[in-house]
Design an enzyme around this catalytic site. Structure first.
Site, PDB file in Angstrom:
ATOM      1  N   ASP A   1     -20.790  -9.030  30.808  1.00  0.00           N
ATOM      2  CA  ASP A   1     -21.891  -9.978  31.064  1.00  0.00           C
ATOM      3  C   ASP A   1     -23.074  -9.345  31.652  1.00  0.00           C
ATOM      4  OD1 ASP A   1     -22.632 -12.718  32.154  1.00  0.00           O
ATOM      5  OD2 ASP A   1     -20.754 -13.397  31.200  1.00  0.00           O
TER       6      ASP A   1
ATOM      7  N   HIS B   1     -26.322 -13.516  28.384  1.00  0.00           N
ATOM      8  CA  HIS B   1     -25.432 -12.973  29.245  1.00  0.00           C
ATOM      9  C   HIS B   1     -25.292 -11.390  29.047  1.00  0.00           C
ATOM     10  CE1 HIS B   1     -23.383 -16.641  30.922  1.00  0.00           C
ATOM     11  NE2 HIS B   1     -23.954 -17.296  29.724  1.00  0.00           N
TER      12      HIS B   1
ATOM     13  N   GLU C   1     -25.696 -20.448  26.076  1.00  0.00           N
ATOM     14  CA  GLU C   1     -26.517 -20.380  27.285  1.00  0.00           C
ATOM     15  C   GLU C   1     -27.742 -19.612  27.323  1.00  0.00           C
ATOM     16  OE1 GLU C   1     -23.709 -22.008  30.889  1.00  0.00           O
ATOM     17  OE2 GLU C   1     -23.533 -19.728  30.511  1.00  0.00           O
TER      18      GLU C   1
END
Length: 618
Positions: free
Chosen positions: A261, A315, A386
């Site tokens: 991540d 990420h 995201e």
């Protein structure tokens, strides 16, 4: 005063005489004033006398209820009410199998025997201090395990047949367990079921096995997963092994490994050593190729596949910073940029730089390494959620590249480039795997929005993992358009929820805490039916509980996952029509089983409730 003391002493002596008298023929370990009796499917605690016919708690748990102590609930089963005592060294194994399956069965049987040893309360380092002496019948009794696997497949896929048949019969001094499965994985599940038909007899210091049982079993969902994030906080290989052990005990079959991540990149990539060199928290907190290969095999023999996730293009931060120093330009942008709230959903920030072709070259090398380490691989998780458009749009290199190519710089333009990145990433993975049939998994996001879905993601190439709530209208769009899905809706199956906030104050974003009852009653078919009028059994691949580790590490990973992930396991294995009330007794017993096997599973109730079934309800 003296008279009062004398009376008390006389009373104590009288009780002691009474207790000693009624137990004159019992071993010292039998000196307990109660036993249990199965009544209407529940173990009822009663004060005992020598001729009361009561049994020990473990005996009652093993033989009472809808399926005794079996977890998850089998498709169909019958469990007898009598047990035979035997010793752990008196087990015989006869496999009928072909090629590599035979080796896997031998390893699975060794695990089975080790699990039985662990039922002894004094188990230490695999050597239980069996006290004895035992009577001749106990010493002579043999548990004979006959396993037949007809197929040769040794790799788990979504099409693998995990069904099995198990019969247990007893004649004289021999209890025979016959297992038939078309694959190793079904036979392994049967061995797990058989281990749950065995328990420690508290007063005989021996194991006991149910004398008669019949189980015909198969999972409802082919994908039954746990997600574990090892990037926010490093999770040791030993903790990953314990997680796999608990999954095997619960018949879960997929460990979705969120390896990297923005926070860290603990994966050692031999062809791109800078990734972990710049991306790890600590040189010792890494996963080497040898670690991964060994863990993959550790999982396989326990019926679990490892599903790697390399989350991108968001990420992706720490681990990607070395590009400019190596003359490759910025591989990622917005890395550790502040204020983080403007550039990502949580600190630290970072997104891949799709305007830099060198990024794709590095990504290709990472994919090649992942394919080498995790193959055979039927699934790969691309991450893919995201995205923060402002991060890309505020990066001069990307902004200029978008303008010069005539793409524009509105949100739709960036979503289009995100989709282009995703297709390039898919092609790189296919090239690395040399397999057009490999299935990609991707999180719900703007790419799966109804306005973009069919333009950006091919239903034959992707399985969509739903992490939003069960009421999200996107679920209806995905199913009615023919997309296969995995449920991980955070309102039931995010196991990190309900903690204090780690940024700011109050509670974390997905609070409240998801108790095992909430986990158990989250039914994917019911969710689909409520939104579309159909359960869409052909499109729902399965489900997954997620543990994101912003607030978890080796010290807490067991208790945050277990036993709640076992509640998920029964939902996905048998999808029972009953609610959590019917499952509670077996669930609590399964938690005890996990602890015996070395899993630090969270306590659900006081021990009094475990010994007094049905008396701890509101």
């Amino acid at each position: 005063m003296l008279g009062f003391v004398t009376s008390v002493l006389q009373g104590v002596l009288l009780c002691s005489f009474w207790w000693t008298s009624i137990n004159a023929n019992l071993d010292s370990r039998d000196l307990i004033p109660w036993g249990w009796q199965c009544e209407s499917g529940r173990c009822v605690k009663k004060y005992s006398t020598v001729d009361s016919g009561l049994v020990t708690l473990n005996t009652c748990k093993l033989t009472c209820g809808r399926a005794g102590a079996l977890w998850p609930l089998p498709t169909t089963s019958s469990v007898g009410d009598e047990v035979a005592l035997f010793l752990p060294d008196n087990i015989s194994f006869q496999p009928t199998c072909q090629s590599e399956v035979c080796n896997l069965l031998e390893e699975a049987f060794a695990i089975f025997k080790d699990n039985l040893q662990r039922y002894h309360p004094g188990y230490s380092n695999g050597d239980a201090p069996w006290l004895g002496p035992w009577n001749a019948t106990t010493e002579a009794h043999l548990l004979y395990v006959d396993v037949t696997v007809t197929g040769v497949n040794s790799s788990l896929t979504l099409e693998t047949d995990e069904s099995y048949e198990l019969s247990v019969t007893t004649s004289g001094d021999v209890t025979t367990a016959v297992i038939i499965g078309s694959t190793f994985f079904g036979a392994r599940h049967a061995l797990e079921t058989l281990s749950q038909l065995v328990e420690y007899h508290e007063t005989a210091d021996a194991l006991m096995v149910v004398k008669q049982a019949a189980v015909s079993d198969a999972p409802v969902f082919p994908y039954r997963g746990v997600l574990l994030d090892t990037a926010r906080n490093y999770i040791s290989v030993s903790s990953l092994q314990r997680t796999i052990d608990a999954m095997a005990a619960s018949k879960l079959n997929t460990l979705h490994w969120h390896i990297t991540d923005t926070h860290s990149f603990p994966l050692v990539v031999d062809t791109v050593p800078n990734m972990n060199f710049y991306g790890t928290y600590n040189p010792n907190e890494v996963y080497t190729p040898d670690d991964i290969i060994a863990l993959k095999e550790y999982a396989r023999v326990r019926g679990v596949r490892l599903l790697p996730e390399l989350d991108a293009p968001a990420h992706s931060g720490n681990g990607w910073q070395w590009g400019e120093m190596a003359g490759l330009g910025k591989l990622a942008v917005c890395v550790n940029q502040e204020p983080w709230q403007d550039y990502c959903v949580e600190p630290p920030c970072g997104q891949l730089n799709f305007a830099n072709h060198n990024m794709y070259d590095v990504l290709s090398l990472i994919y090649e390494e992942l394919v080498r380490l995790f193959s055979p691989m039927d699934l790969f998780h691309f991450g893919g959620d995201e995205i923060n458009v402002h991060c890309w749009n505020s990066t001069e290199e990307i902004f200029t590249w978008m303008i010069s190519n005539g793409y524009g710089v509105d949100a739709a333009a960036y979503y289009s480039q995100w989709a282009t990145f995703q297709e390039k990433a898919r092609q790189l993975l296919v090239a690395a795997a040399k397999d057009e049939g490999i299935q990609g998994v991707i999180w719900t996001s703007e790419l799966t929005d109804p306005d973009h879905l069919e333009s950006y993601l091919n239903a034959s190439q992707y399985i969509i993992q739903i992490w939003t709530t069960k009421d999200d209208p996107m679920i209806k769009e995905l199913l009615t358009r023919g997309y296969r899905v995995i449920f991980s809706n955070y309102d039931a199956w995010y196991l990190d929820c309900g903690m204090g906030a780690w940024v700011g104050e109050g509670n974390n974003w997905c609070s409240p805490y998801k108790g095992w009852q909430t986990v158990y009653e989250n039914n994917p078919y019911d969710i689909a039916n409520s939104q579309t009028g159909s359960p869409h059994t052909d499109l729902i691949v399965g489900g997954e509980a997620a543990l994101w580790t912003e607030q978890a590490d080796d010290a807490t990973v067991d208790s945050k996952l277990w036993p709640r992930a076992s509640a998920l396991a029964e939902r996905l294995w048998s999808n029972p029509s009953t609610n959590w009330y019917a499952a509670e007794t077996a669930f609590i017993q399964h938690r005890q089983r996990l602890v015996k096997r070395g899993i630090q599973a969270e306590r659900i109730q006081p021990q009094w409730c475990h010994q007094n079934e049905g008396l701890c309800y509101l």
